[in-house]
Structures are given as structure tokens and as C-alpha cells.
Design a protein around this motif. Sequence first.
Motif, mmCIF file in Angstrom:
data_model
loop_
_atom_site.group_PDB
_atom_site.id
_atom_site.type_symbol
_atom_site.label_atom_id
_atom_site.label_comp_id
_atom_site.label_asym_id
_atom_site.label_seq_id
_atom_site.Cartn_x
_atom_site.Cartn_y
_atom_site.Cartn_z
ATOM 1 N N HIS A 128 -15.002 2.378 -52.528
ATOM 2 C CA HIS A 128 -14.274 1.870 -53.685
ATOM 3 C C HIS A 128 -14.836 0.498 -54.066
ATOM 4 C CE1 HIS A 128 -11.343 5.105 -53.301
ATOM 5 N NE2 HIS A 128 -11.241 4.810 -52.018
ATOM 6 N N ARG A 129 -15.258 0.373 -55.319
ATOM 7 C CA ARG A 129 -15.858 -0.881 -55.779
ATOM 8 C C ARG A 129 -15.190 -1.357 -57.062
ATOM 9 N NH1 ARG A 129 -21.906 -1.271 -56.776
ATOM 10 N NH2 ARG A 129 -21.490 0.430 -58.235
ATOM 11 N N ALA B 280 -24.051 -6.884 -69.088
ATOM 12 C CA ALA B 280 -24.194 -7.127 -67.652
ATOM 13 C C ALA B 280 -23.357 -6.156 -66.829
ATOM 14 C CB ALA B 280 -23.786 -8.566 -67.327
ATOM 15 N N TRP B 281 -22.187 -5.789 -67.349
ATOM 16 C CA TRP B 281 -21.281 -4.925 -66.599
ATOM 17 C C TRP B 281 -21.547 -3.438 -66.789
ATOM 18 C CZ3 TRP B 281 -16.569 -8.126 -68.623
ATOM 19 C CH2 TRP B 281 -16.396 -9.251 -67.813
ATOM 20 N N TRP B 282 -22.190 -3.061 -67.872
ATOM 21 C CA TRP B 282 -22.262 -1.643 -68.208
ATOM 22 C C TRP B 282 -22.945 -0.780 -67.149
ATOM 23 C CZ3 TRP B 282 -18.899 0.317 -71.120
ATOM 24 C CH2 TRP B 282 -19.022 1.635 -71.566
ATOM 25 N N PRO B 283 -24.038 -1.222 -66.529
ATOM 26 C CA PRO B 283 -24.636 -0.377 -65.468
ATOM 27 C C PRO B 283 -23.662 -0.099 -64.324
ATOM 28 C CG PRO B 283 -26.174 -2.089 -66.153
ATOM 29 C CD PRO B 283 -24.865 -2.417 -66.778
ATOM 30 N N TYR B 284 -22.783 -1.055 -64.012
ATOM 31 C CA TYR B 284 -21.798 -0.854 -62.942
ATOM 32 C C TYR B 284 -20.701 0.101 -63.404
ATOM 33 C CZ TYR B 284 -23.970 -5.065 -60.986
ATOM 34 O OH TYR B 284 -24.864 -5.976 -60.489
ATOM 35 N N VAL B 285 -20.350 0.014 -64.683
ATOM 36 C CA VAL B 285 -19.323 0.906 -65.232
ATOM 37 C C VAL B 285 -19.817 2.349 -65.215
ATOM 38 C CG1 VAL B 285 -18.080 1.507 -67.362
ATOM 39 C CG2 VAL B 285 -18.277 -0.896 -66.663
ATOM 40 N N GLU B 286 -21.112 2.531 -65.476
ATOM 41 C CA GLU B 286 -21.669 3.885 -65.487
ATOM 42 C C GLU B 286 -22.183 4.332 -64.115
ATOM 43 O OE1 GLU B 286 -24.468 4.131 -68.870
ATOM 44 O OE2 GLU B 286 -22.770 5.157 -69.828
ATOM 45 N N GLY B 287 -22.154 3.421 -63.145
ATOM 46 C CA GLY B 287 -22.594 3.776 -61.796
ATOM 47 C C GLY B 287 -24.089 3.917 -61.649
ATOM 48 N N VAL B 288 -24.861 3.182 -62.469
ATOM 49 C CA VAL B 288 -26.327 3.270 -62.391
ATOM 50 C C VAL B 288 -26.933 1.933 -61.967
ATOM 51 C CG1 VAL B 288 -26.475 5.118 -64.086
ATOM 52 C CG2 VAL B 288 -26.559 2.739 -64.869
ATOM 53 N N ASP B 289 -26.124 1.097 -61.333
ATOM 54 C CA ASP B 289 -26.630 -0.208 -60.886
ATOM 55 C C ASP B 289 -27.341 -0.123 -59.552
ATOM 56 O OD1 ASP B 289 -23.811 0.246 -59.886
ATOM 57 O OD2 ASP B 289 -24.365 -1.515 -58.693
ATOM 58 N N GLY C 105 -25.884 0.405 -56.616
ATOM 59 C CA GLY C 105 -25.073 -0.050 -55.488
ATOM 60 C C GLY C 105 -24.034 0.933 -55.020
ATOM 61 N N GLY C 106 -23.928 2.082 -55.665
ATOM 62 C CA GLY C 106 -22.921 3.057 -55.265
ATOM 63 C C GLY C 106 -22.269 3.692 -56.471
ATOM 64 N N LEU D 194 -8.636 -4.152 -47.461
ATOM 65 C CA LEU D 194 -7.923 -2.985 -47.997
ATOM 66 C C LEU D 194 -8.870 -1.863 -48.409
ATOM 67 C CD1 LEU D 194 -5.376 -4.992 -50.171
ATOM 68 C CD2 LEU D 194 -4.861 -3.778 -48.041
ATOM 69 N N GLY D 195 -10.175 -2.042 -48.094
ATOM 70 C CA GLY D 195 -11.147 -0.990 -48.353
ATOM 71 C C GLY D 195 -11.755 -1.001 -49.738
ATOM 72 N N VAL D 196 -11.764 -2.150 -50.385
ATOM 73 C CA VAL D 196 -12.340 -2.274 -51.725
ATOM 74 C C VAL D 196 -13.406 -3.360 -51.703
ATOM 75 C CG1 VAL D 196 -11.919 -2.768 -54.159
ATOM 76 C CG2 VAL D 196 -10.180 -1.558 -52.808
ATOM 77 N N GLN D 197 -14.564 -3.047 -52.244
ATOM 78 C CA GLN D 197 -15.659 -4.007 -52.311
ATOM 79 C C GLN D 197 -15.690 -4.678 -53.681
ATOM 80 O OE1 GLN D 197 -19.516 -2.206 -51.934
ATOM 81 N NE2 GLN D 197 -20.632 -4.161 -51.985
ATOM 82 N N LEU D 198 -15.709 -5.998 -53.693
ATOM 83 C CA LEU D 198 -15.857 -6.735 -54.939
ATOM 84 C C LEU D 198 -17.329 -7.036 -55.176
ATOM 85 C CD1 LEU D 198 -13.006 -9.378 -55.372
ATOM 86 C CD2 LEU D 198 -13.192 -7.065 -56.275
ATOM 87 N N VAL D 199 -17.763 -6.795 -56.403
ATOM 88 C CA VAL D 199 -19.167 -6.961 -56.779
ATOM 89 C C VAL D 199 -19.249 -7.929 -57.949
ATOM 90 C CG1 VAL D 199 -21.258 -5.770 -57.542
ATOM 91 C CG2 VAL D 199 -19.609 -4.575 -56.077
ATOM 92 N N VAL D 200 -20.213 -8.848 -57.903
ATOM 93 C CA VAL D 200 -20.452 -9.783 -58.995
ATOM 94 C C VAL D 200 -21.714 -9.359 -59.735
ATOM 95 C CG1 VAL D 200 -20.976 -12.172 -59.623
ATOM 96 C CG2 VAL D 200 -19.347 -11.689 -57.774
#
Length: 421
Positions: free
Chosen positions: A167-168, A231-240, A242-243, A195-201
Amino acid sequence: MQTNLADFIKGTADGDQAESILRSCVHCGFCTATCPTYQLLGDELDGPRGRIYLIKQVLEGVPATAKTQQHLDRCLTCRNCESTCPSGVQYGRLLDIGRKVVDRQVQRPLRQRVARAALAELLPRRWIFSPAMKAGQALRPLLPAALKQKVGKRTAPTAWPGRAHAHRMLVLDGCVQPSMAPNINAAAARVLDSLGVQLVVAPKAGCCGALRHHLDEQEAALADIRRNIDAWWPYVEGVDGGGAAVEGILMTASGCGVMVKDYGHLLAQDPAYADKAARISALTLDLSETLARFEPELRARLAGRQGPRVAYHPPCTLQHGQKIRGSVERLLGLAGVDVKLCQDSHLCCGSAGTYSVLQPALSTQLRDRKIANLEATGAQEIVSANIGCQSHLQGGTDLPVRHWIEVIDQALAAQPVPKAA
């Protein structure tokens, strides 16, 4: 309220929105009773109803004056009036439109223009602000009293958890918070890691845009917004790389949160970004909203703990802007904290972004009133949910002022850590 908009704004996106908002106002005056600046100045034009009339006049073609501009400048944009209004008038959005039109008609004095330009250019740029803040902190004992109140004591950064989780969530660093209070996001990351959640910057994300937006640097603010979306869109689509795609975008500063939740509205007319902006806004959560999902786990982890008495100052951007009330108090209660709300807890502390710099006299009066009420609770410390409020309040009291997540982090650190599944 009847309107007859002038040709220069009639039929435009701003004009249509302003007309709709103006027509929803029944000029009942309930908003005046909860307006901080009206309480201080006693002038109808320094309350929401009076400012609405001023904006209406300008939008109907009456030339704006320096006095018009002054009355709009004095507004904190705390949006307490929106919480009070029985008709649901979106005063904050009307004020943005009004300020934009007035600033096009009225040239500010040179001193004001220089101060506002400096704030708009320096504060959002971390590569400028961070070294400046470090220098100020190093020289703090030598600074004049007024400046010393703006420069908090330096705090050493604490560890960021290194574990990866399925969970990110993204977290916004912002512009001034990493220099002024570097441990807020680190504390949030540690709590969520447990709590099992990873925060990513996202490294390329920066200022949320609120600073420039409220200084009427509208296009610069939109540029900040588009940069963050990119900056955030690759993380939103899961193509960054990192998971999996992130499950949300976390805000630890409520001032940033209320702005990012408005991205969809601010870019609604931009065909290239409208859909992305709406998606970003939908994913954005205040830290208290995120942790509320884990209340059973926190209750089990912190059962039986007795914490200190704290006075909680709910920022306007949280209680009025985002309409989030009671969540922080409930979460602190899980840690055994004796949470006290002060008298007039609904009123602004006077920080309001750059307001404390541009309107120092009014800002200081509001801060001193707030501090007196907070100290009257008998609390051992003050907590809030926005870096601007924390810094502003700390300048007026000897009580420690920090972010509420640091209290939760401290409580969890004192408890046994459960083994990973």
C-alpha cells in the motif's frame, strides 16, 4: 441578490460563476457575526457581506478604488463565513474573482508590489527559501524581535522509514514545511509505516500553488499546479517503477490540502489538464482522513495510554475550507491525550498564508487573542494541523507548538511494535 454584470465579464467562466454565487446570497448577515476582521474593525466593508457588495459593484462596472482593494486585502480567506452561511454562498471563490478584477484596475503602491512579488517568487522556491531559513535560524539570536518570531528554532530531521509496502500513498513536501518543520512528514511516514502504508515523495513536486494564488499571481499558481500534476501522474498510474499505483495523495498541511482538493475546479477550463486535475483532487486526503481508516488498529496499539493535556487549534483550512471537524481530536484521544479546544476555536489565528507579513497589525491582534484563549485551557502544549498556523502561534507563546501527528508518532514509539505479518 439581483445582478447585472458588466460586459467585460458577462458570459465568461468567471462571470458565470460570480453571478451564480452572488445570486445565492440573501444578504442575511449571519456571516458578519463570525468574521474575524469585522470583529476587530467593526466596519461592514471589512466583513463578508460588505465585501460581497464591493465585488458586486466592481463586476457591474463601478470602477474599483484603492479602498476597495484594501477591504478585500484585509480578508483572511479563512472561510468561516462559509461555515456560517445558511445559503451555501461560496465566498472564497467569489473573493478570488473579485481580487483578480480589482488588481487589474488598481495599481498598488510600489512598496506593496515589491513585497508581494518577493513573497510570490521566494517562498515557493525551496532552493531559495531553505538556505535563507537556515541562515535566519543560525542568526536568530541577533534578529529583531519581529523577524525572530517568523524564524523558528532549528530542529534536526528524524529518520524516514525505509520499508516498502504494498500500500502506497504520495505525500506533498511543499515549499516551506521541509525547512521550518522537517519532522512533520517524517512522523507521518513512521506512523503510516507502522500501519503498513508506505509514503512516497515525488521529487519534482513543489509548492501547491496556494501562495501565488492568494497573492493574485493566478497564472504562476496554475503553473505550480500543472507541475505537481505532472510530477504525480506516473505514481497515480503506477508507472513510476516503485510498485502499484498510489492509493491517495496525503496532505500533512491543511493549507495545501484545501488547495490541492480544488485543482479540479481551478483547471476545469484547461482541456489538457481538466481530467487529470479532477482525478488528483479526488485522490487527495488530509492526514486525519487517512488515519481515520486505521482507528481500530490505533485504538488497539494505544489502549490504556495516558497522554498530556494539549490545546488543539484547528486551522481554518481544515475546519472551514475542507469541512473536517472532530477527526484530529478523536485520533489524539486514542493516544490518551486530553484534548482541549479553546474559546472561539472557530476563529482564525491570523496566519492565513502571507497575511501575517502583509497585514501584520491585524494578524498580531488575532494571534494574541488566540494565544490567550489557548493558554487559558491549561494545556502543556499546543498542536495544530498546518505549518503556517504552527509557526505563527509559536511566535507568540512560550508553550511548544507542533503538529498533531508528532504526538501520535511519539505515542506509538513508546509502545511495542507488532511483528510484521
